[in-house]
Design an enzyme around this catalytic site. Structure first.
Site, PDB file in Angstrom:
ATOM      1  N   CYS A   6       0.809  -1.213   0.000  1.00  0.00           N
ATOM      2  CA  CYS A   6       0.000   0.000   0.000  1.00  0.00           C
ATOM      3  C   CYS A   6       0.839   1.257   0.000  1.00  0.00           C
ATOM      4  O   CYS A   6       0.320   2.360  -0.149  1.00  0.00           O
ATOM      5  CB  CYS A   6      -0.915   0.006   1.223  1.00  0.00           C
ATOM      6  N   CYS A  44      -0.888  -3.909   8.535  1.00  0.00           N
ATOM      7  CA  CYS A  44      -0.660  -2.586   9.137  1.00  0.00           C
ATOM      8  C   CYS A  44       0.064  -2.755  10.479  1.00  0.00           C
ATOM      9  O   CYS A  44       0.972  -1.992  10.804  1.00  0.00           O
ATOM     10  CB  CYS A  44      -1.978  -1.854   9.339  1.00  0.00           C
TER      11      CYS A  44
HETATM   12 FE1  FES Z   1      -1.190  -0.582   4.389  1.00  0.00          FE
HETATM   13 FE2  FES Z   1      -2.602  -0.082   6.522  1.00  0.00          FE
HETATM   14  S1  FES Z   1      -3.352  -0.300   4.488  1.00  0.00           S
HETATM   15  S2  FES Z   1      -0.463  -0.159   6.362  1.00  0.00           S
END
Ligand code: FES
Length: 162
Positions: A39, A109
């Site tokens: 992400c 995360c």
């Molecule tokens: Fe990647 Fe939370 S969506 S760290």
């Protein structure tokens, strides 16, 4: 409450603890800077270690990432304060995920938080090779890159906390 966010996450997200950074050149500080390739979220965590006690006496973070990443790092700073490096090195992302009730799609995360503290500890040891070595065997210390397979999902549009 938005889908996927527990109230503990929202609490840390809205009132992140220990946001900041230490000034450069402090020998007693270890810095961990890690990212999640899936992400692009980035977490910087810094610990200041008291040489006499060997404990983390101060800790700050800056996270550019989703709410769960911000909450994970915020919670982690509360968790590691006062710990020895040995203790802090044993923290698992699942400890963080459990406390924050993160759903499976948000586990990576909390992985950022685990990687960040390990990276900070390893940086501290690099800067202070004479300080008693920490037994981090089996904890995956000093692995700078994060391996994430989980896709980014709709419940976490990236947000900047700082
Ligand atoms: Fe990647 Fe939370 S969506 S760290």
């Amino acid at each position: 409450q938005r889908r996927g966010y527990h109230e503990k996450v929202l609490d840390h997200y809205n009132n992140p603890r220990n946001v900041g950074s230490f000034k450069k050149g402090d020998q007693d500080v270890g810095t961990g800077l890690v990212g999640a390739p899936a992400c692009g979220d980035v977490m910087k965590l810094q610990i200041r270690v008291n040489k006499d006690s060997g404990k983390i006496d101060d800790v700050v973070f800056k996270t550019f990432g989703c709410g769960s990443a911000i909450a994970s790092s915020s919670y982690l700073t509360e968790l590691v304060r006062g710990m020895t490096l040995e203790e802090a090195g044993k923290i698992k992302n699942t400890d963080v995920a459990k406390e924050l009730c993160l759903p499976p799609v948000k586990l990576h995360c909390s992985m950022l938080a685990e990687d960040a503290i390990k990276s900070a500890i390893s940086d501290y040891h690099k800067k202070n090779p004479n300080v008693r070595a920490t037994d981090l065997s089996g904890t995956g210390a000093a692995i700078p890159d994060v391996k994430v397979e989980i896709e980014h999902t709709s419940s976490g549009s990236p947000a900047a906390a700082i």
